[in-house]
Scaffold this motif. Structure first.
Motif, PDB file in Angstrom:
ATOM      1  N   ASN A  32     -41.237 -30.966 -61.375  1.00  0.00           N
ATOM      2  CA  ASN A  32     -40.331 -31.693 -62.343  1.00  0.00           C
ATOM      3  C   ASN A  32     -39.349 -32.303 -61.389  1.00  0.00           C
ATOM      4  OD1 ASN A  32     -41.869 -31.873 -64.714  1.00  0.00           O
ATOM      5  ND2 ASN A  32     -41.139 -30.000 -65.503  1.00  0.00           N
ATOM      6  N   GLY A  33     -38.620 -31.571 -60.596  1.00  0.00           N
ATOM      7  CA  GLY A  33     -37.605 -31.970 -59.635  1.00  0.00           C
ATOM      8  C   GLY A  33     -38.151 -33.069 -58.955  1.00  0.00           C
ATOM      9  N   ILE A  34     -39.395 -33.066 -58.339  1.00  0.00           N
ATOM     10  CA  ILE A  34     -39.907 -33.987 -57.475  1.00  0.00           C
ATOM     11  C   ILE A  34     -40.192 -35.403 -58.246  1.00  0.00           C
ATOM     12  CG2 ILE A  34     -41.974 -34.785 -56.257  1.00  0.00           C
ATOM     13  CD1 ILE A  34     -41.885 -31.630 -55.274  1.00  0.00           C
ATOM     14  N   VAL A  35     -40.902 -35.127 -59.619  1.00  0.00           N
ATOM     15  CA  VAL A  35     -41.193 -36.440 -60.219  1.00  0.00           C
ATOM     16  C   VAL A  35     -39.657 -37.093 -60.649  1.00  0.00           C
ATOM     17  CG1 VAL A  35     -42.083 -37.124 -62.599  1.00  0.00           C
ATOM     18  CG2 VAL A  35     -43.514 -35.251 -61.349  1.00  0.00           C
ATOM     19  N   HIS A  36     -38.871 -36.235 -61.097  1.00  0.00           N
ATOM     20  CA  HIS A  36     -37.546 -36.797 -61.322  1.00  0.00           C
ATOM     21  C   HIS A  36     -36.792 -37.791 -60.103  1.00  0.00           C
ATOM     22  CE1 HIS A  36     -33.477 -37.393 -63.535  1.00  0.00           C
ATOM     23  NE2 HIS A  36     -32.974 -36.738 -62.180  1.00  0.00           N
ATOM     24  N   TRP A  37     -36.826 -37.243 -58.999  1.00  0.00           N
ATOM     25  CA  TRP A  37     -36.635 -37.731 -57.812  1.00  0.00           C
ATOM     26  C   TRP A  37     -37.424 -39.129 -57.579  1.00  0.00           C
ATOM     27  CZ3 TRP A  37     -38.584 -37.924 -52.523  1.00  0.00           C
ATOM     28  CH2 TRP A  37     -37.700 -38.696 -51.546  1.00  0.00           C
ATOM     29  N   ILE A  38     -38.731 -38.987 -57.693  1.00  0.00           N
ATOM     30  CA  ILE A  38     -39.497 -40.186 -57.805  1.00  0.00           C
ATOM     31  C   ILE A  38     -38.978 -41.245 -58.769  1.00  0.00           C
ATOM     32  CG2 ILE A  38     -41.924 -41.181 -57.841  1.00  0.00           C
ATOM     33  CD1 ILE A  38     -42.753 -38.642 -56.730  1.00  0.00           C
ATOM     34  N   ASP A  39     -38.884 -40.873 -59.855  1.00  0.00           N
ATOM     35  CA  ASP A  39     -38.426 -41.843 -61.112  1.00  0.00           C
ATOM     36  C   ASP A  39     -36.883 -42.426 -60.579  1.00  0.00           C
ATOM     37  OD1 ASP A  39     -40.464 -41.552 -62.493  1.00  0.00           O
ATOM     38  OD2 ASP A  39     -39.300 -40.029 -63.812  1.00  0.00           O
TER      39      ASP A  39
END
Length: 95
Positions: A32-39
C-alpha cells in the motif's frame, strides 16, 4: 487505491510466496505504501518537461572490425614459467 488482505493473498499465491498472517499484514502495508507513492507520482505535472534522453538519437562510437593476428606471441610468453612450441607448458593433470 489500496490493496486488501485478499489482494495480497492473491498476489502471494501468484508469486508462489508464503507468508504468515503477520507477514501478510506487513506485506499489505508495504504494498500500500508503494501504491500510494505511485499515485503521488501520477499527480506530478510533467507538461513542458523535455525528455531527458532519447535512445534513438544517441550514437555509440564503434571501432573498426578488423581481423588481426596480433603477432605478440613472444610478449605473451615472456613471463611464462615454461613454454614449448610457442605455447604455455603446463603439468599433466590427468593420468
Amino acid at each position: 487505491m489500496s490493496l486488501t488482505l485478499e489482494d495480497v493473498k492473491k498476489v502471494s499465491r501468484l508469486s508462489r510466496l508464503k507468508f504468515s498472517d503477520e507477514g501478510l499484514v506487513a506485506m499489505q502495508q508495504q504494498l500500500n505504501g508503494i501504491v500510494h507513492w505511485i499515485d503521488q507520482l501520477q499527480q506530478v505535472d510533467t507538461n513542458g518537461v523535455e525528455i531527458f534522453s532519447d535512445q534513438q538519437e544517441q550514437q555509440i562510437p564503434e571501432r573498426q572490425d578488423v581481423i588481426c593476428d596480433g603477432n605478440i606471441v613472444e610478449a605473451i610468453l615472456a613471463n611464462a614459467p615454461e613454454k614449448a612450441h610457442d605455447m604455455f607448458a603446463v603439468p599433466k593433470v590427468v593420468e
